[in-house]
Design a protein around this motif. Sequence first.
Motif, mmCIF file in Angstrom:
data_model
loop_
_atom_site.group_PDB
_atom_site.id
_atom_site.type_symbol
_atom_site.label_atom_id
_atom_site.label_comp_id
_atom_site.label_asym_id
_atom_site.label_seq_id
_atom_site.Cartn_x
_atom_site.Cartn_y
_atom_site.Cartn_z
ATOM 1 N N SER A 4 -30.238 -61.076 33.167
ATOM 2 C CA SER A 4 -29.291 -60.205 33.861
ATOM 3 C C SER A 4 -28.700 -59.160 32.918
ATOM 4 N N VAL A 5 -28.354 -59.577 31.704
ATOM 5 C CA VAL A 5 -27.805 -58.638 30.717
ATOM 6 C C VAL A 5 -28.848 -57.589 30.364
ATOM 7 N N LYS A 6 -30.100 -58.012 30.177
ATOM 8 C CA LYS A 6 -31.166 -57.065 29.882
ATOM 9 C C LYS A 6 -31.327 -56.052 31.015
ATOM 10 N N ALA A 7 -31.287 -56.544 32.255
ATOM 11 C CA ALA A 7 -31.423 -55.655 33.415
ATOM 12 C C ALA A 7 -30.266 -54.656 33.466
ATOM 13 N N ASP A 8 -29.045 -55.131 33.168
ATOM 14 C CA ASP A 8 -27.888 -54.226 33.139
ATOM 15 C C ASP A 8 -28.058 -53.148 32.075
ATOM 16 N N ILE A 9 -28.539 -53.543 30.916
ATOM 17 C CA ILE A 9 -28.762 -52.579 29.835
ATOM 18 C C ILE A 9 -29.829 -51.571 30.232
ATOM 19 N N ASP A 10 -30.901 -52.054 30.862
ATOM 20 C CA ASP A 10 -31.963 -51.149 31.317
ATOM 21 C C ASP A 10 -31.427 -50.152 32.345
ATOM 22 N N ARG A 11 -30.578 -50.632 33.272
ATOM 23 C CA ARG A 11 -29.988 -49.734 34.269
ATOM 24 C C ARG A 11 -29.097 -48.689 33.609
ATOM 25 N N GLU A 12 -28.318 -49.118 32.610
ATOM 26 C CA GLU A 12 -27.452 -48.175 31.894
ATOM 27 C C GLU A 12 -28.285 -47.118 31.173
ATOM 28 N N LEU A 13 -29.364 -47.552 30.540
ATOM 29 C CA LEU A 13 -30.234 -46.603 29.841
ATOM 30 C C LEU A 13 -30.871 -45.619 30.829
ATOM 31 N N ALA A 14 -31.291 -46.133 31.976
ATOM 32 C CA ALA A 14 -31.880 -45.270 33.004
ATOM 33 C C ALA A 14 -30.839 -44.276 33.525
ATOM 34 N N ALA A 15 -29.593 -44.748 33.706
ATOM 35 C CA ALA A 15 -28.527 -43.861 34.172
ATOM 36 C C ALA A 15 -28.246 -42.767 33.146
ATOM 37 N N GLU A 16 -28.227 -43.119 31.873
ATOM 38 C CA GLU A 16 -28.006 -42.128 30.819
ATOM 39 C C GLU A 16 -29.145 -41.109 30.800
ATOM 40 N N GLU A 17 -30.366 -41.588 30.958
ATOM 41 C CA GLU A 17 -31.521 -40.691 30.989
ATOM 42 C C GLU A 17 -31.415 -39.738 32.175
ATOM 43 N N LEU A 18 -31.005 -40.273 33.328
ATOM 44 C CA LEU A 18 -30.839 -39.448 34.519
ATOM 45 C C LEU A 18 -29.751 -38.398 34.298
ATOM 46 N N LYS A 19 -28.642 -38.787 33.674
ATOM 47 C CA LYS A 19 -27.575 -37.829 33.363
ATOM 48 C C LYS A 19 -28.094 -36.723 32.456
ATOM 49 N N ARG A 20 -28.909 -37.094 31.460
ATOM 50 C CA ARG A 20 -29.458 -36.106 30.540
ATOM 51 C C ARG A 20 -30.374 -35.133 31.282
ATOM 52 N N ILE A 21 -31.196 -35.662 32.181
ATOM 53 C CA ILE A 21 -32.110 -34.816 32.945
ATOM 54 C C ILE A 21 -31.332 -33.866 33.849
ATOM 55 N N ILE A 22 -30.282 -34.369 34.483
ATOM 56 C CA ILE A 22 -29.458 -33.524 35.356
ATOM 57 C C ILE A 22 -28.804 -32.415 34.547
ATOM 58 N N LYS A 23 -28.302 -32.758 33.356
ATOM 59 C CA LYS A 23 -27.674 -31.749 32.492
ATOM 60 C C LYS A 23 -28.691 -30.681 32.100
ATOM 61 N N GLU A 24 -29.888 -31.107 31.707
ATOM 62 C CA GLU A 24 -30.934 -30.148 31.353
ATOM 63 C C GLU A 24 -31.278 -29.266 32.543
#
Length: 122
Positions: A45-65
């Motif tokens: 569960s912790v790994k999945a949460d971390i993966d979701r956070e990383l995906a969210a950060e990546e999505l934020k970066r893509i939106i900013k770009e």
Amino acid sequence: MFDIGFTEIMVVMLVARLVIGPERLPGLARKAGLLMGKAKRFISSVKADIDRELAAEELKRIIKEHKDASGIHEIIEETKGTLNEAKQEYLVKSKEEIEKTSQEIRGDIKTLSESDEESKRN
């Protein structure tokens, strides 16, 4: 995570059998298995949460770009509009110049024609 070999497991089982006793060992093993399962699920569960956070950060970066790129897109569109206006202005001025030159040529032709007729009369 832990690198436990076969020998270590056998030593732990032997000590557990001597300390706990053969009657309570199966129940304790069952509880240990349940706890291990819960621990694995928790870690998963912790790994999945971390993966979701990383995906969210990546999505934020893509939106900013994308937002930054949309600013460039607006500049390009504005430049296209300015070029189209300049092109239209050039075409209008060129048309006016052509009409003016054409009128001058007609006038010159008319003058030459009149001059030619006058010289034929004389």
